[in-house]
Design a protein around this motif. Structure first.
Motif, PDB file in Angstrom:
ATOM      1  N   GLU A   1       0.818  -1.219   0.000  1.00  0.00           N
ATOM      2  CA  GLU A   1       0.000   0.000   0.000  1.00  0.00           C
ATOM      3  C   GLU A   1       0.850   1.267   0.000  1.00  0.00           C
ATOM      4  OE1 GLU A   1      -3.483   0.465   0.152  1.00  0.00           O
ATOM      5  OE2 GLU A   1      -3.485  -1.627  -0.514  1.00  0.00           O
ATOM      6  N   ALA A   2       2.162   1.123  -0.094  1.00  0.00           N
ATOM      7  CA  ALA A   2       3.044   2.281   0.016  1.00  0.00           C
ATOM      8  C   ALA A   2       2.800   3.302  -1.075  1.00  0.00           C
ATOM      9  CB  ALA A   2       4.506   1.825  -0.002  1.00  0.00           C
ATOM     10  N   GLY A   3       2.499   2.816  -2.302  1.00  0.00           N
ATOM     11  CA  GLY A   3       2.255   3.751  -3.394  1.00  0.00           C
ATOM     12  C   GLY A   3       1.075   4.654  -3.117  1.00  0.00           C
ATOM     13  N   ARG A   4      -0.002   4.103  -2.542  1.00  0.00           N
ATOM     14  CA  ARG A   4      -1.173   4.922  -2.212  1.00  0.00           C
ATOM     15  C   ARG A   4      -0.847   5.976  -1.160  1.00  0.00           C
ATOM     16  NH1 ARG A   4      -4.893   4.748   1.802  1.00  0.00           N
ATOM     17  NH2 ARG A   4      -4.079   2.780   2.641  1.00  0.00           N
ATOM     18  N   LEU A   5       0.066   5.644  -0.254  1.00  0.00           N
ATOM     19  CA  LEU A   5       0.440   6.576   0.811  1.00  0.00           C
ATOM     20  C   LEU A   5       1.540   7.542   0.392  1.00  0.00           C
ATOM     21  CD1 LEU A   5       0.549   3.979   3.738  1.00  0.00           C
ATOM     22  CD2 LEU A   5      -1.232   5.698   3.354  1.00  0.00           C
ATOM     23  N   GLY A   6       2.117   7.333  -0.788  1.00  0.00           N
ATOM     24  CA  GLY A   6       3.232   8.181  -1.215  1.00  0.00           C
ATOM     25  C   GLY A   6       4.533   7.852  -0.498  1.00  0.00           C
ATOM     26  N   VAL A   7       4.694   6.582  -0.089  1.00  0.00           N
ATOM     27  CA  VAL A   7       5.857   6.159   0.683  1.00  0.00           C
ATOM     28  C   VAL A   7       6.813   5.387  -0.214  1.00  0.00           C
ATOM     29  CG1 VAL A   7       6.619   4.663   2.569  1.00  0.00           C
ATOM     30  CG2 VAL A   7       4.612   6.115   2.861  1.00  0.00           C
ATOM     31  N   ARG A   8       8.100   5.718  -0.149  1.00  0.00           N
ATOM     32  CA  ARG A   8       9.125   5.034  -0.935  1.00  0.00           C
ATOM     33  C   ARG A   8      10.152   4.297  -0.081  1.00  0.00           C
ATOM     34  NH1 ARG A   8      11.658   9.063  -5.213  1.00  0.00           N
ATOM     35  NH2 ARG A   8      12.045  10.269  -3.314  1.00  0.00           N
ATOM     36  N   ARG A   9      10.165   4.545   1.236  1.00  0.00           N
ATOM     37  CA  ARG A   9      11.138   3.889   2.104  1.00  0.00           C
ATOM     38  C   ARG A   9      10.517   3.713   3.481  1.00  0.00           C
ATOM     39  NH1 ARG A   9      15.325   9.014   2.879  1.00  0.00           N
ATOM     40  NH2 ARG A   9      13.684  10.550   3.234  1.00  0.00           N
ATOM     41  N   ILE A  10      10.836   2.594   4.107  1.00  0.00           N
ATOM     42  CA  ILE A  10      10.266   2.253   5.413  1.00  0.00           C
ATOM     43  C   ILE A  10      11.406   1.797   6.322  1.00  0.00           C
ATOM     44  CG2 ILE A  10       8.674   0.765   6.670  1.00  0.00           C
ATOM     45  CD1 ILE A  10       7.097   0.447   4.045  1.00  0.00           C
ATOM     46  N   SER A  11      11.567   2.450   7.454  1.00  0.00           N
ATOM     47  CA  SER A  11      12.586   2.089   8.440  1.00  0.00           C
ATOM     48  C   SER A  11      11.976   1.166   9.485  1.00  0.00           C
ATOM     49  CB  SER A  11      13.144   3.351   9.114  1.00  0.00           C
ATOM     50  OG  SER A  11      13.963   3.016  10.207  1.00  0.00           O
ATOM     51  N   LEU A  12      12.614   0.013   9.674  1.00  0.00           N
ATOM     52  CA  LEU A  12      12.157  -0.942  10.668  1.00  0.00           C
ATOM     53  C   LEU A  12      13.017  -0.831  11.920  1.00  0.00           C
ATOM     54  CD1 LEU A  12      11.490  -3.996   8.328  1.00  0.00           C
ATOM     55  CD2 LEU A  12       9.861  -2.291   9.153  1.00  0.00           C
ATOM     56  N   ASN A  13      13.113  -1.904  12.666  1.00  0.00           N
ATOM     57  CA  ASN A  13      13.835  -1.873  13.934  1.00  0.00           C
ATOM     58  C   ASN A  13      15.338  -1.669  13.740  1.00  0.00           C
ATOM     59  OD1 ASN A  13      12.060  -2.097  16.151  1.00  0.00           O
ATOM     60  ND2 ASN A  13      11.626  -4.203  15.601  1.00  0.00           N
ATOM     61  N   PHE A  14      15.987  -1.300  14.826  1.00  0.00           N
ATOM     62  CA  PHE A  14      17.437  -1.141  14.866  1.00  0.00           C
ATOM     63  C   PHE A  14      18.064  -2.425  15.389  1.00  0.00           C
ATOM     64  CE2 PHE A  14      21.058  -0.085  17.672  1.00  0.00           C
ATOM     65  CZ  PHE A  14      21.942   0.391  16.718  1.00  0.00           C
ATOM     66  N   ALA A  15      19.103  -2.909  14.704  1.00  0.00           N
ATOM     67  CA  ALA A  15      19.804  -4.132  15.118  1.00  0.00           C
ATOM     68  C   ALA A  15      21.161  -3.759  15.683  1.00  0.00           C
ATOM     69  CB  ALA A  15      19.948  -5.081  13.936  1.00  0.00           C
ATOM     70  N   MET A  16      21.283  -3.817  17.000  1.00  0.00           N
ATOM     71  CA  MET A  16      22.555  -3.492  17.643  1.00  0.00           C
ATOM     72  C   MET A  16      23.585  -4.584  17.355  1.00  0.00           C
ATOM     73  SD  MET A  16      23.196  -2.582  21.673  1.00  0.00           S
ATOM     74  CE  MET A  16      22.106  -1.181  21.597  1.00  0.00           C
ATOM     75  N   PHE A  17      24.812  -4.181  17.028  1.00  0.00           N
ATOM     76  CA  PHE A  17      25.916  -5.093  16.727  1.00  0.00           C
ATOM     77  C   PHE A  17      25.557  -6.046  15.584  1.00  0.00           C
ATOM     78  CE2 PHE A  17      26.152  -4.387  21.441  1.00  0.00           C
ATOM     79  CZ  PHE A  17      27.200  -3.487  21.407  1.00  0.00           C
ATOM     80  N   ARG A  18      24.840  -5.553  14.592  1.00  0.00           N
ATOM     81  CA  ARG A  18      24.407  -6.390  13.479  1.00  0.00           C
ATOM     82  C   ARG A  18      25.582  -7.039  12.759  1.00  0.00           C
ATOM     83  NH1 ARG A  18      25.348  -6.469   7.931  1.00  0.00           N
ATOM     84  NH2 ARG A  18      25.668  -4.225   8.186  1.00  0.00           N
ATOM     85  N   SER A  19      26.645  -6.291  12.518  1.00  0.00           N
ATOM     86  CA  SER A  19      27.781  -6.825  11.771  1.00  0.00           C
ATOM     87  C   SER A  19      28.452  -7.973  12.517  1.00  0.00           C
ATOM     88  CB  SER A  19      28.801  -5.713  11.494  1.00  0.00           C
ATOM     89  OG  SER A  19      29.279  -5.150  12.704  1.00  0.00           O
ATOM     90  N   VAL A  20      28.427  -7.937  13.854  1.00  0.00           N
ATOM     91  CA  VAL A  20      29.034  -9.021  14.630  1.00  0.00           C
ATOM     92  C   VAL A  20      28.247 -10.311  14.440  1.00  0.00           C
ATOM     93  CG1 VAL A  20      29.675  -9.790  16.941  1.00  0.00           C
ATOM     94  CG2 VAL A  20      29.944  -7.388  16.306  1.00  0.00           C
TER      95      VAL A  20
END
Length: 603
Positions: A489-508
């Motif tokens: 439904e992002a197109g109807r809302l005019g949304v092109r990007r969505i930020s979700l949760n933050f992953a601490m120490f993701r690279s590890v």
């Protein structure tokens, strides 16, 4: 005066200014070393015996050190207060060096004016040490007097009175316990000496009411009373050096200015909208074109996300933030900053470490097709076959009655758990001022609300996850169903990007699981997996990674490596991971904010 003279004078003035500015940290380092030394010789008797000569030289020629753990704690407290530019700590350390000057001057003068009363062979080393210490203490006293303006951080209002009351109360408790104990266990002490002896011990032996007294109680009684009195002194100094409190509140006028900056520059940071939390304060750049949102937690002035506003004015806002922290003796830090903001904080003199990564879905590139998305695709299809449906609306489109029901359900699902979030959570739901937020509702075949997601605006074409709640008895896969439905439904809302949760120490987590990972990386990953039993570090990473997002690094900025543990503690308290009493929850305002003012001109 020639140009060369003016340049030379300016250079000398700059050097003197840097010396004065570095004095609080230098004193803090020296006192920390003295505290560590005193603690080491106090808890390790063999070390104390081995360093006995060195201890005597240091104490007589440099600075008092004692094999006493309470004294070591006092020096550590004083060192921390000096590092925070506390005015009360300045007067304490100045008084210490003043007493050293007077005491050493008395020794030197007595050896000079009354040589007949002094044993020449016994006193010569002490006189030499006193002369050296006299020069050192006098220089330190003079430097402190010249650098008085560097210690400008005030203590809390009435802190001296509170500290004095604390000291008197705790010493009275020590005296009462001592009197009771010596009455029960007098040893060889006469009954008439019970009260004066207890008073002397409660005051730490600084007064001697009867130098000819005979007898004494058991040694453990003396130790216990001395310990209680030492704790009383330490607690009193801790109260005296407490950081100034700050009201965790965003006034309506300041919120309007922050919203104006978000309207103009909100696309820069997915966490920008969280600066409207009403349990944060805000400091603006002189032009008003940028601001830093923060809260004071455990003496740490903790900013979150990027500065809000024009990137060109970020440096001015950060300097204003650092000046605010220094004025009140707070430790400045910022968590969850993006790469551009991390560079800005580094230019302002802070140190920077990568903290983790934010998961961002680019709507145009998201698809449920392919082997890598098989798990998400199966979850979505399973929930859809179970009869679940989605409803996606802006908060402004939700009727008041529906919103009340949503808030009630979200509160019930949370249960007795504390509300978490500071850097990446809004802390309120259904406020009329948040009409641009997006609500995603998942309802079962019977129309019952079983899960919800709430997103805050990220500029004009983005959303950032704020709240995720669901009924524990609902079907697995609801979150995947809602995320995929929102992308659809992002197109109807005019949304092109969505930020979700933050992953601490993701690279590890990611690199530590790869074939060929080094032993240090594997050990670090195993440690984080173990800690995930309590703080869900790995589960948050996996919950985000299944969407194949774009990973955006986030950083922590801090003033000094020694302050990093305290910054971590403050972050854990602010985010709700530690159950320490904190500021009240954000309050709701009954009306929508006033029209947004125009951005001020000039930087």
């Amino acid at each position: 005066m020639t140009e060369h003279d003016r340049v030379g004078r300016a250079a000398r003035a700059g050097a003197e200014g840097r010396l004065r500015a570095g004095l609080p940290r230098l004193l803090s380092v020296c006192l920390t070393a003295a505290a560590a030394y005193s603690a080491a010789i106090a808890v390790l008797p063999p070390l104390r015996r081995w360093l006995a000569t060195a201890t005597e030289v240091i104490e007589s020629a440099v600075f008092p050190v004692e094999p006493n753990l309470g004294y070591a704690v006092f020096l550590a407290i004083l060192a921390g207060a000096l590092a925070r530019h506390k005015r009360a700590a300045y007067w304490v350390i100045t008084a210490i060096f003043g007493l050293l000057v007077v005491g050493n001057l008395a020794v030197v003068l007595s050896s000079t004016l009354m040589p007949d009363l002094v044993d020449e062979f016994a006193m010569t080393p002490q006189v030499v040490a006193s002369e050296f210490n006299l020069v050192l203490s006098a220089v330190a006293f003079g430097v402190l007097a010249a650098a008085r303006d560097e210690f400008s951080a005030p203590t809390r209002r009435a802190s001296f009175r509170t500290a004095l009351l604390t000291l008197v109360t705790l010493l009275a408790v020590s005296f009462g316990i001592g009197w009771a104990l010596v009455g029960l266990f007098p040893g060889t002490l006469r009954p008439a000496d019970h009260l004066p002896w207890a008073l002397e011990r409660a005051l730490g032996g600084v007064v001697d009411l009867d130098p000819y007294r005979a007898g004494h109680p058991p040694g453990w009684v003396n130790f216990l009373i001395g310990l209680i009195s030492a704790v009383a002194v330490l607690v009193a100094f801790a109260v005296l050096f407490r950081s100034q409190r700050a009201r965790a509140e965003l006034p309506a006028a300041a919120e309007e200015r922050v919203r104006a900056l978000l309207a103009a520059y909100g696309a820069h940071d997915s966490l920008g909208y969280f600066a409207t939390r009403r349990d944060r304060a805000v400091v603006f750049s002189p032009s008003g074109k940028a601001a830093v949102s923060y809260r004071v937690v455990a003496g740490v002035c903790l900013a979150a996300g990027d500065p809000v506003g024009d990137v060109e004015a970020w440096g001015h806002a950060i300097r204003a933030f650092l000046e605010e922290a220094r004025r009140y003796g707070w430790i400045p830090a910022a968590i969850g900053s993006g790469e551009a903001a991390a560079h800005a904080y580094a230019r302002a003199g802070l140190r920077v470490l990568e903290l983790g990564d934010e998961a961002v879905i680019d709507v145009a590139e998201f698809t449920l097709d392919g082997r890598e998305m098989r798990g998400v695709r199966q979850a979505v299809n399973r929930v859809r076959r179970a009869g679940y449906t989605l409803r996606i609306r802006r908060h402004a489109e939700v009727p008041d009655e529906d919103m009340r029901h949503v808030v009630e359900r979200a509160t019930a699902w949370r249960g007795a758990a504390d509300e978490r979030g500071f850097s990446m959570a809004l802390g309120r739901l259904g406020d009329p001022a948040d009409g641009a937020c997006v609500l995603v509702e998942a309802r079962d075949a019977g129309g019952r609300l079983d899960a919800l997601l709430s997103f805050v605006p990220w500029g004009e074409d983005g959303l950032s996850l704020d709240l995720m709640r669901r009924d524990r008895d609902s079907d697995n896969g609801l979150v995947e169903f809602m995320v995929a439905g929102l992308v659809g439904e992002a197109g109807r809302l005019g949304v092109r990007r969505i930020s979700l949760n933050f992953a601490m120490f993701r690279s590890v987590f990611e690199q530590g699981a790869r074939l060929g990972a080094g032993p240090v990386l594997r050990l670090w990953r195993c440690t984080l997996v173990f800690l995930s039993r309590w703080w869900q570090l790995e589960s948050l990473y996996r919950a985000n990674a299944k969407y194949r997002p774009r990973w955006v690094p986030r950083f922590v900025a801090f003033d000094d490596a020694r302050a990093l543990p305290r910054v971590g503690l403050a972050s854990a308290i602010a985010e709700g991971f530690l159950g320490v009493p904190g500021p009240p929850a954000p309050f709701r305002r009954p009306a929508v904010a006033a029209p947004l003012p125009p951005a001020p001109a000039g930087r």
